[in-house]
Design a protein around this motif. Structure first.
Motif, PDB file in Angstrom:
ATOM      1  N   PRO A 192       2.622   1.624  -4.105  1.00 15.78           N
ATOM      2  CA  PRO A 192       1.745   1.026  -5.313  1.00 15.78           C
ATOM      3  C   PRO A 192       2.319   1.323  -6.258  1.00 15.78           C
ATOM      4  CG  PRO A 192       0.251   2.627  -4.752  1.00 15.78           C
ATOM      5  CD  PRO A 192       1.805   2.769  -3.242  1.00 15.78           C
ATOM      6  N   ARG A 243       1.128  -1.108   0.182  1.00 21.09           N
ATOM      7  CA  ARG A 243       0.065  -0.040   0.204  1.00 21.09           C
ATOM      8  C   ARG A 243       0.769   1.553   0.432  1.00 21.09           C
ATOM      9  NH1 ARG A 243      -2.647  -3.310   3.650  1.00 21.09           N
ATOM     10  NH2 ARG A 243      -5.241  -3.541   2.906  1.00 21.09           N
ATOM     11  N   THR A 273      -8.384   0.997  -5.527  1.00 25.41           N
ATOM     12  CA  THR A 273      -7.731   0.089  -5.669  1.00 25.41           C
ATOM     13  C   THR A 273      -7.219  -1.625  -6.338  1.00 25.41           C
ATOM     14  OG1 THR A 273      -6.508   1.110  -3.742  1.00 25.41           O
ATOM     15  CG2 THR A 273      -6.054  -0.963  -3.702  1.00 25.41           C
ATOM     16  N   TYR A 315      -0.348  -4.347  -4.617  1.00 24.75           N
ATOM     17  CA  TYR A 315      -1.661  -2.955  -5.388  1.00 24.75           C
ATOM     18  C   TYR A 315      -1.266  -2.239  -6.433  1.00 24.75           C
ATOM     19  CZ  TYR A 315      -2.954  -4.453  -1.079  1.00 24.75           C
ATOM     20  OH  TYR A 315      -2.653  -5.501   0.122  1.00 24.75           O
TER      21      TYR A 315
END
Ligand SMILES: [Cu+2]
Length: 283
Positions: A167, A164, A237, A255
């Motif tokens: 990403p 996260r 996402t 991600y």
């Protein structure tokens, strides 16, 4: 997770992404800077000839080996170290991808390109230190690798590679391309992106045959690669994973954040989205 001393090509896992064209001659210079004394080399799946270059490029400490290879065929290929014991050199991080484009490139232009390789780590339990605490660093486990019981499965060599906090990024309207390889050394990847559909799938890295269209999940074996194109329409996402989905809890998740205007004509609800609390798949 633990720290682990990886073995690298040019200080990165995966090694450099190499681009070339059919007919090119690759001159490969391999200098071994491994102070532990292990020999290293390169077996490149794009090279035609016994060993894929391994025996021509095996270098001992501070030795440089040079060899030349003519690229005969197009596609996306894996390269890896093939010094004995070969599986250990791969498990420790010595691999990468080379894209050999046809004389006239068959891939359409895209807005963003990404390079991802999947691999797994096999390690011993952490050792107990003199102060009684457990070490934060672990070492390779041959028995676990032999049993194919991975402790950790990751993208790009570490748990945090596509997290996260780091990403992949794109915008709505972008066409994106992922060059995806599987170093293994043991596990087959069922490569999937939650919420995305592969608009074009160049199975097995084959860029000559017509691509698959609108595919959900693709199998990538150890020592294999694939190319996927996607058109990003809806912001948010997207979760990158192997749909052998328990590997999520062995760190295998990444991600892709897509920014842009909402598309209620494609993706809409009356209530706002409410992901499960703590879910790694739908952040
Ligand atoms: Cu090696």
């Amino acid at each position: 997770m633990y720290k682990y001393d990886v073995w690298t090509f040019n200080d990165s896992v995966p090694g450099p992404f190499i681009r070339a064209r059919v007919g090119d001659i690759i001159e490969l210079n391999l200098t071994n800077r491994d102070e532990t004394g292990n020999p290293h080399n390169i077996d490149c799946h794009a090279f035609e000839g016994p060993g894929g270059g391994a025996a021509l490029t095996t270098a001992d400490l501070n030795q440089t080996k040079t060899a030349r290879f003519r690229l005969l065929y197009p596609g996306l290929f894996v390269y890896h170290c093939a010094a004995a014991p070969v599986p250990v050199h791969i498990a420790n991080g010595m691999y990468g991808l080379i894209y050999v484009q046809p004389e006239y490139d068959t891939l359409s232009s895209v807005d963003k390109e990404f390079y991802i390789m999947q691999s797994e780590f096999y390690h011993e339990p952490p050792e107990k230190l003199e102060n009684g605490k457990l070490s934060d660093k672990v070492k390779f486990s041959y028995p676990r690798a032999l049993d194919e019981t991975a402790n950790v499965v990751v993208f790009n060599g570490k748990e945090s590679a596509l997290s996260r906090d780091a990403p992949l990024k794109a915008s709505t309207g972008d066409r994106i391309r992922i060059y995806f390889g599987n170093a293994g050394p043991n596990l087959i990847s069922s490569f999937h992106i939650i919420g995305g559909i592969f608009e074009k799938l160049y199975r097995d890295g084959d860029v000559v045959s017509p691509p698959g269209r609108f595919v959900q999940t693709t199998i990538v074996p150890p020592g294999g690669a694939t190319i996927v194109d996607m058109k990003m329409l809806v912001p948010g996402t997207y979760t990158i994973l192997d749909h052998a989905i328990f590997r999520l809890d062995k760190c295998l998740v990444g991600y892709l954040n897509v920014s842009g205007k909402a598309r209620p004509d494609i993706y809409a609800s009356i209530e706002p989205p409410a992901p499960c609390v703590g879910c790694k798949l739908h952040p």
